[in-house]
Design an enzyme around this catalytic site. Sequence first.
Site, PDB file in Angstrom:
ATOM      1  CB  CYS A 139      -1.780  -5.707   5.855  1.00  0.00           C
ATOM      2  SG  CYS A 139      -1.573  -4.097   6.621  1.00  0.00           S
ATOM      3  CD  GLU A 144      -1.385   0.022   3.636  1.00  0.00           C
ATOM      4  OE1 GLU A 144      -2.010  -0.997   3.936  1.00  0.00           O
ATOM      5  OE2 GLU A 144      -1.586   1.136   4.161  1.00  0.00           O
ATOM      6  CG  HIS A 151      -1.924  -8.769   9.246  1.00  0.00           C
ATOM      7  ND1 HIS A 151      -0.718  -8.368   8.728  1.00  0.00           N
ATOM      8  CD2 HIS A 151      -2.585  -7.634   9.608  1.00  0.00           C
ATOM      9  CE1 HIS A 151      -0.655  -7.047   8.754  1.00  0.00           C
ATOM     10  NE2 HIS A 151      -1.764  -6.585   9.276  1.00  0.00           N
TER      11      HIS A 151
END
Lengths: 130, 387, 348
Positions: free
Chosen positions: C113, C81, C237
Amino acid sequence: MGVPRFWREIPNRYNLIGTRCGTCNKIFFPPRYICPSCRRTGKLEPYKLGGKGKIVSYTVTYVAPNGFEDQAPYVMAIIELDEGPKLTAQVTDCSPGQVRIGDRVEMVFRRMGQEGEDGPIYYGYKFRLA
Amino acid sequence: MRKVAVIGVGLTKFGELWDVSFRRMMLEAGGRAIEDAGIDGGRIDAMYVGNMSAGQFIRQEHIASLIADHAGLIPVPCTRVEAACASGGLAFRQAVIAVASGIHDIVVAAGIEKMTDVLAEQATEALATAADQEWEAYVGATFPGVYALMARRHMYEFGTTEEQLARVAVKNHHNACFNPCAQYQTEITVEDVLNSSPVCSPLRLLDCSPITDGAACAILAPADLARKITDTQILVAGVGQASDTISLHDRQTLTGLPATTKAAEIAYKMAEVGVRDIDLAEVHDCFTISEIMAIEDLGFCKKGEGGKLTEQGETAIGGSIPVNTSGGLKGKGHPVGATGVAQVVEVVQQLRGEAGKRQVDGAEIGLTHNVGGSGGTVVVHVLRRGG
Amino acid sequence: MEVGIVGYGVYIPLYRIKVEEIAKVWGADAERIKRGLFLEEKSVPGPDEDTATIAVEAARNAVKRAGINPQDIGAIYVGSESHPYAVKPTATIVAEAIEATPDLTAADYEFACKAGTAGIQTCMGMVGAGMIKYGMAIGADTAQGAPGDPLEYTASAGGGAVIVGKDGSQCLAAIEDTYSYTTDTPDFWRREMRPYPKHGGRFTGKPAYFKHVLSAAHGLLRKLQLAPQDFTYAVFHQPNGKFPLQAGKELGFTKEQIMSGLLTPKIGNTYSGASMIGLAAILDQAKPGDRILVVSFGSGAGSDAFSILVRDGIEAKRDAAPMVADYINLKINVDYATYTKFRQLLVR
């Protein structure tokens, strides 16, 4: 540096592609297109360098040129590659007092400059202490 | 080949000449040289002008025409010569060749640079174009940076110290105090140099020559004609020029300029002199390390002993080989295109015995040494007082 | 689908900034933040680094480990990003820098992400379908956190690269299966032309991170008929140190299964790099036969879950490139002033 001028050297700047004289086996980086020893009998072909070498001399640049202000103080060095040729490059990821003549270095891929805020970004080789 | 003599020299004040334009500077130096020669401007046959980068400094190319026009020389041929900081020295050499060949008789060798019409950082950027743009400047090397790489290596190989570098600047500032045309008329100390701000280690601000406006001019004539015009004949006894790699990294050595050694060898041979015969030298001290390397490469001392020679005072006025009596690039200033010709002006004045408080007693043979970039071009002239 | 991981590589910048350094500037309680986020310090990119340079270094390490001819790579996808260009791919820079050009396809991905793991799935499909021999997926970021925003403590820099090929003896791990869970959930976003992302505060937790991570994990376990105890390791994550531990706990994983791949406490949240660097850290120490669960999360929102089975090939390839621990241990801590200079936050 305009876009075409940067673009045509991308293989050399990204991957240390120099040239090698097929007649005398001498390796050149930055690339040469005529072998100064063999001249017309020289046969120059692309040659990829390994990106490892040692520092021959260095300087810490405090007064930086346009486009490099945000990096000052930065270390510039002449590096002798293991294959023989010498080149001028920045030594990155080090503090100014850290570098010594004879230190081993290896190539890394870094941002070298940009044309202002909305121009192209130029990438290429720098070195870090190995 | 005809023998060539210098019949007139002229210099502007060197410094930040805010109120003087490029063209006015050239006229001022040229006017003084013509007056010095005592000839009519109408006798001039050709002109060579050394200029590094009017394009970058004042956005003006085609300066040869501009100068011929404003100097009232039309239609004589006027040619610009460029070799970075050696532009002036090369213009002088081209003028010598033109006279020696017999193509022209009275020829002007001039040099000029107007550097303060742009900001200091723009001037620095312009000077950096003397280095290899693709493989030096592009990766972040500056011009002081390239000489700093030589200085660091010189210190590493020979134990040259920062104090010894500083002594070059101290000496040249001292000499400049006796030169009314010099940019600086102030003494500095070793401490001043060592306490000045770092530019590219180990070089500090006072190790660097300044940004300067200035123009210089020398008028050449065949020796037999010169004898009729001037009282003291100054002969161009030897000219030597050599080239080298544009990038420092491509050289075998970083602690000297091989082109200096080569150019000096040619000039000494042509002049039929040895290094011991040289009474004074104007060398290219764009940085303090440059003078130390120059006096070694010219043969005034062994390689690696330039720092010591300077420390011992041998290069001061009164020493065994006075170097940069004018103040050099460091003290007199360094308008890059003018420098090579300004060096000739100083040597001519010394050989004529007109150097005032900085006069080297009994000077008969003098040398100039002018460097382009980091040593990619070097030109050496040997001048001699004629009978 | 019979695909596997042929090589992997990571890159983490040298510089770090401690929570204390940032907290000091904003008058915040560093100890409370460190406890709350379970984080000590974060990586900071040098002044000459960006997502492209990080992606290239990770990609070069992956090629070294794979020991393949880069000309055999038929696709490169770079997820981030923080692509240096809004228009002009990072992937072509990587392709040129690893000498994979010109016979390949390349593109940049963006899915907060999880853009890197989305690239892995694309490569799996292309390799599985026989379209390409090898595909490279990269997740890399120089994450942006607005000065003073809680994100400033975590938003860091790093990247991971994975080369996908047909499963076989040259693979260091097989990818057994993948499952994704995706909804339109605006928990975190960055509008065009804006330098910093905005987020929904606590809304980023339960309805976003936890819902998607847990659903993707459940979905994959159900699909493969596997349970948490069938896995040696799990990597989730990791926007901070706490969320992955909590997610793992709710799924029935132990802390031990998770800790090897939990790097946020030492390097912060490397965004698109996070789950891929976590996977790499596990591969750096896993043994043949170990099974690894990887669940990424991208705001906006979605999660990609993978079951990875370590093969014998791992032993021969592991040492061919620097390991995650090498990068984590090699560091220079900077102060906040240097950090602002490196991140180009100073205005001239």
